[in-house]
Design a protein around this motif. Structure first.
Motif, PDB file in Angstrom:
ATOM      1  N   GLY A  57       0.780  -1.080   0.046  1.00  0.00           N
ATOM      2  CA  GLY A  57       0.019  -0.073   0.412  1.00  0.00           C
ATOM      3  C   GLY A  57       0.728   1.313  -0.047  1.00  0.00           C
ATOM      4  N   LEU A  58       2.500   1.010  -0.032  1.00  0.00           N
ATOM      5  CA  LEU A  58       2.840   2.412   0.131  1.00  0.00           C
ATOM      6  C   LEU A  58       3.445   2.575  -1.049  1.00  0.00           C
ATOM      7  CD1 LEU A  58       5.267   1.223   3.269  1.00  0.00           C
ATOM      8  CD2 LEU A  58       2.960   2.662   2.678  1.00  0.00           C
ATOM      9  N   VAL A  59       3.391   3.759  -1.394  1.00  0.00           N
ATOM     10  CA  VAL A  59       3.632   4.624  -2.922  1.00  0.00           C
ATOM     11  C   VAL A  59       5.786   3.880  -3.475  1.00  0.00           C
ATOM     12  CG1 VAL A  59       3.989   6.740  -4.657  1.00  0.00           C
ATOM     13  CG2 VAL A  59       2.371   6.627  -2.643  1.00  0.00           C
ATOM     14  N   ARG A  60       4.863   3.496  -4.204  1.00  0.00           N
ATOM     15  CA  ARG A  60       6.879   3.318  -5.015  1.00  0.00           C
ATOM     16  C   ARG A  60       8.352   4.045  -5.397  1.00  0.00           C
ATOM     17  NH1 ARG A  60       3.154   0.935  -9.216  1.00  0.00           N
ATOM     18  NH2 ARG A  60       4.351   1.989 -10.919  1.00  0.00           N
ATOM     19  N   GLU A  61       8.862   3.656  -4.757  1.00  0.00           N
ATOM     20  CA  GLU A  61       9.903   4.478  -5.007  1.00  0.00           C
ATOM     21  C   GLU A  61      10.562   5.348  -6.316  1.00  0.00           C
ATOM     22  OE1 GLU A  61      14.839   4.983  -3.866  1.00  0.00           O
ATOM     23  OE2 GLU A  61      13.453   2.565  -2.810  1.00  0.00           O
ATOM     24  N   ALA A  62      10.320   4.864  -6.843  1.00  0.00           N
ATOM     25  CA  ALA A  62      10.751   6.078  -8.750  1.00  0.00           C
ATOM     26  C   ALA A  62       9.157   6.370  -8.928  1.00  0.00           C
ATOM     27  CB  ALA A  62      10.726   4.138  -9.329  1.00  0.00           C
ATOM     28  N   VAL A  63       7.937   6.033  -8.168  1.00  0.00           N
ATOM     29  CA  VAL A  63       7.185   6.757  -8.197  1.00  0.00           C
ATOM     30  C   VAL A  63       7.567   8.446  -7.588  1.00  0.00           C
ATOM     31  CG1 VAL A  63       5.274   7.524  -8.265  1.00  0.00           C
ATOM     32  CG2 VAL A  63       5.519   5.186  -9.088  1.00  0.00           C
ATOM     33  N   ILE A  64       8.354   8.233  -6.013  1.00  0.00           N
ATOM     34  CA  ILE A  64       8.422   9.373  -6.105  1.00  0.00           C
ATOM     35  C   ILE A  64       9.583  10.290  -6.351  1.00  0.00           C
ATOM     36  CG2 ILE A  64       9.175   9.926  -2.696  1.00  0.00           C
ATOM     37  CD1 ILE A  64       7.741   7.817  -2.324  1.00  0.00           C
ATOM     38  N   TRP A  65      10.659   9.566  -6.883  1.00  0.00           N
ATOM     39  CA  TRP A  65      11.649   9.835  -7.489  1.00  0.00           C
ATOM     40  C   TRP A  65      11.299  11.098  -8.657  1.00  0.00           C
ATOM     41  CZ3 TRP A  65      17.437   9.821  -6.982  1.00  0.00           C
ATOM     42  CH2 TRP A  65      17.599   9.071  -5.864  1.00  0.00           C
ATOM     43  N   ALA A  66      10.465  10.676  -8.916  1.00  0.00           N
ATOM     44  CA  ALA A  66       9.261  11.516 -10.385  1.00  0.00           C
ATOM     45  C   ALA A  66       8.805  12.005 -10.478  1.00  0.00           C
ATOM     46  CB  ALA A  66       8.532  10.092 -11.283  1.00  0.00           C
ATOM     47  N   ALA A  67       8.408  12.014  -9.053  1.00  0.00           N
ATOM     48  CA  ALA A  67       7.449  13.115  -8.345  1.00  0.00           C
ATOM     49  C   ALA A  67       8.082  14.060  -7.848  1.00  0.00           C
ATOM     50  CB  ALA A  67       6.460  12.841  -7.053  1.00  0.00           C
ATOM     51  N   LEU A  68       9.100  13.837  -7.870  1.00  0.00           N
ATOM     52  CA  LEU A  68      10.218  15.017  -7.135  1.00  0.00           C
ATOM     53  C   LEU A  68      11.015  15.815  -8.416  1.00  0.00           C
ATOM     54  CD1 LEU A  68      11.000  14.075  -3.118  1.00  0.00           C
ATOM     55  CD2 LEU A  68       9.735  15.757  -4.262  1.00  0.00           C
ATOM     56  N   ASP A  69      11.169  15.114  -9.555  1.00  0.00           N
ATOM     57  CA  ASP A  69      11.436  15.965 -10.706  1.00  0.00           C
ATOM     58  C   ASP A  69      11.350  17.167 -10.888  1.00  0.00           C
ATOM     59  OD1 ASP A  69      13.141  16.234 -13.317  1.00  0.00           O
ATOM     60  OD2 ASP A  69      12.629  13.619 -13.238  1.00  0.00           O
ATOM     61  N   CYS A  70      10.400  17.290 -12.012  1.00  0.00           N
ATOM     62  CA  CYS A  70       9.973  18.125 -12.854  1.00  0.00           C
ATOM     63  C   CYS A  70       9.203  19.426 -12.086  1.00  0.00           C
ATOM     64  CB  CYS A  70       8.361  18.021 -13.238  1.00  0.00           C
ATOM     65  SG  CYS A  70       8.774  16.453 -14.339  1.00  0.00           S
ATOM     66  N   PRO A  71       9.125  19.179 -10.935  1.00  0.00           N
ATOM     67  CA  PRO A  71       8.835  20.907  -9.818  1.00  0.00           C
ATOM     68  C   PRO A  71      10.139  21.644 -10.137  1.00  0.00           C
ATOM     69  CG  PRO A  71       7.780  18.895  -9.046  1.00  0.00           C
ATOM     70  CD  PRO A  71       8.649  18.183  -9.953  1.00  0.00           C
ATOM     71  N   GLY A  72      11.535  21.124  -9.994  1.00  0.00           N
ATOM     72  CA  GLY A  72      12.502  21.478  -9.797  1.00  0.00           C
ATOM     73  C   GLY A  72      12.851  22.705 -11.162  1.00  0.00           C
TER      74      GLY A  72
END
Length: 234
Positions: A150-165
């Motif tokens: 039920g926890l968000v996949r690590e690769a998706v977390i990294w992706a989520a923090l990519d484009c905002p930068g």
């Protein structure tokens, strides 16, 4: 030899994988090899989609190869520094009101920030809210982005923090691609809960630009963070 494979869905620029997603997959494989803590991933060539890439992990470092080409390298690094306090959920929600229109978006089909990917993308649309020095949005990851626990996949977390930068730097005025990302996931959140995404501009050096980003719970607990190097397109 471990491999990673990026389906077309997880693109950034057309026919190229999202850099944060690639970095997250590499970080996950390095952790399986016993490398803990923050990971720094440098992209040397556009990561392909719909193609297997080999990972050569040794001595605390990794090479990501597509055939004979080195797509990227990675290594374990020291923990990242402190980040500014999270905005409130209400302030963070104002950010997308100032996200640039689709006509001004260089990669409108990006998996993370593409306004043309409202059905199968993350739909993270970070803009500048009133009274906060950075870009923000509220993101609620769906269950399809979670592992069996039920926890968000690590690769998706990294992706989520990519484009905002990139949007913290000014992606809409000067399109750019990710050159390097250093990140650490402190705690994976449960899918279905609203999360705060924030990013800040750090520096400019010619065509090179620095940014940092972070993921928080609705109450402001830091879940993950990155520091990034972006390269402005010619």
């Amino acid at each position: 030899m471990p491999q990673i494979f990026i389906p077309q869905r997880f693109n950034g620029p057309p026919d190229t994988a999202n850099g944060g997603y690639v970095a997250g997959l590499i970080a996950g494989e390095m952790r399986k090899a016993g490398i803990e803590g923050a990971i720094e991933v440098s992209l040397r060539a556009p990561p392909p989609v719909e193609a297997a890439m080999d990972l050569v992990i040794a001595g605390g470092a990794c090479e990501c190869r597509h055939g004979d080409a080195v797509v990227g390298t990675a290594r374990g690094v020291e923990a990242l520094g402190a980040v500014p306090a999270a905005p409130t959920l209400a302030v963070a929600a104002q950010g997308r009101e100032n996200f640039p229109p689709v006509a001004d978006h260089a990669f409108p089909y990006c998996f993370v920030c593409g306004p043309s990917r409202t059905r199968d993308g993350l739909c993270i649309f970070t803009g500048r809210p009133h009274g906060y020095d950075g870009v923000t949005d509220v993101w609620t990851p769906g269950s399809d982005y979670a592992e069996a626990d039920g926890l968000v996949r690590e690769a998706v977390i990294w992706a989520a923090l990519d484009c905002p930068g990139a949007f913290a730097i000014g992606f809409q005025e000067r399109p750019m691609v990710l050159g390097r990302i250093k990140g650490q996931v402190l705690r994976r959140p449960e899918a279905g809960a609203p999360l705060i995404v924030a990013a800040w501009h750090l520096y400019d050096d010619g065509r090179k630009h620095g940014a940092a980003s972070a993921l928080f719970t609705a109450d402001g607990e830091l879940l993950a963070q990155t520091e990034q190097l972006w390269i402005e397109l010619k």
